[in-house]
Design an enzyme around this catalytic site. Sequence first.
Site, PDB file in Angstrom:
ATOM      1  N   SER A 160      52.799 -44.840 -88.610  1.00  0.00           N
ATOM      2  CA  SER A 160      52.776 -46.297 -88.678  1.00  0.00           C
ATOM      3  C   SER A 160      54.019 -46.929 -88.055  1.00  0.00           C
ATOM      4  CB  SER A 160      52.608 -46.758 -90.129  1.00  0.00           C
ATOM      5  OG  SER A 160      53.610 -46.196 -90.953  1.00  0.00           O
ATOM      6  N   PHE A 161      55.218 -46.445 -88.421  1.00  0.00           N
ATOM      7  CA  PHE A 161      56.417 -47.103 -87.923  1.00  0.00           C
ATOM      8  C   PHE A 161      56.708 -46.738 -86.472  1.00  0.00           C
ATOM      9  CE2 PHE A 161      61.131 -48.113 -88.198  1.00  0.00           C
ATOM     10  CZ  PHE A 161      60.920 -49.487 -88.225  1.00  0.00           C
ATOM     11  N   LYS A 201      66.877 -45.600-101.058  1.00  0.00           N
ATOM     12  CA  LYS A 201      66.039 -46.697-101.565  1.00  0.00           C
ATOM     13  C   LYS A 201      64.632 -46.216-101.862  1.00  0.00           C
ATOM     14  CE  LYS A 201      63.657 -47.321 -97.577  1.00  0.00           C
ATOM     15  NZ  LYS A 201      62.205 -47.480 -97.359  1.00  0.00           N
ATOM     16  N   GLU A 256      58.391 -40.081 -98.584  1.00  0.00           N
ATOM     17  CA  GLU A 256      59.755 -39.575 -98.396  1.00  0.00           C
ATOM     18  C   GLU A 256      60.565 -39.593 -99.686  1.00  0.00           C
ATOM     19  OE1 GLU A 256      61.211 -38.011 -96.112  1.00  0.00           O
ATOM     20  OE2 GLU A 256      60.308 -38.477 -94.179  1.00  0.00           O
TER      21      GLU A 256
END
Length: 346
Positions: free
Chosen positions: A11-12, A192, A282
């Site tokens: 996707s990215f 994060k 991840e």
Amino acid sequence: MQHVAVIGAGSFGTALANVLADKGCEVDLYARRQEQADEINQEHTNSRYLPDVTLHEGIRASADLAEVVRDKKWVLVVTPSSVFRETLKSMRPHLHPEVRIAHATKGFDIDTGQRMTQVMEEVLAEIDPGHFAVVSGPSHAEEVSRRIPTTVVSASRSQRTAEGFQDLLMTPYFRVYTNPDVIGTEIGGALKNIIALGAGISDGLGYGDNTKAALMTRGITEIVRLGVSMGASQMTLTGLAGVGDLIATCTSLHSRNYRAGYALGQGKSLQEVLDQMGMVVEGVRATKAAYKIAAETGVEMPITAALYNLLFEGKSPRVAVEDLMGRRRIHEMEEVAAAVPLTWES
């Protein structure tokens, strides 16, 4: 017009290829599967990873990695951390000696605990480390591909490299800031995802905004604590690559880490969640890596430890939360209080 290789048609990676094509770059995109490359070239879609998005017709996809990277002076690597090292090894014989390489992989090498640029410096030792960069920040691919205003960071030890990727990627809807703090930019992006798992678990358990706000706030404390111990700047971790990315990932259904956490909070097993997602989460690998790094360095990371016990030791989500809430009482700004003694009024 620059000729750029993008490695990874998830996707990215696809979203960044679209940004580069919008900028006027000639873009070669590496896809692992020939049928995916054919779809991108013929239909200008990538339906598995970016459904309902029409891609720029200037993107040229290929399942031949050597063909994609050969002779390119600008390369963006956007693969999961689990295949990052092997991808670099496969690229290595075909790279231009003056190539500049940025990655957008938010994780750690699970076997060594290394950051991605450390892996790059090890595998691609013949390339000047000043030619390496990281691109990170609050940037859901689903929104970038729809040209929704987004800001990220291009970090490198070399100003020229950081600004080079800034120039490549900057468009009216995709703003890029530069930063010399590679460590902080990578640490913020990797950690994060751990807190986003926790935020999803909190919502999956039916807890409210109070709980998630506390989790995110104490989460950034852990990110800063570990990051600074590894050489990061606290300013970076309170910027786009830290707090910014944390907010986006903990509050959006676009985040696969949040969605995975939500399913865990509803009682599904880790294997069930990973099978259901069908894409890399991840945060799971990052939790294992960060837990190990914290243990080795003596950095206290109670949220990360609770998630590690939940993911890998079979602890139930509700008990993990109870353990966090029942910890010994401490000062909110514990490190500050230790360094600068506070005087209470009474």
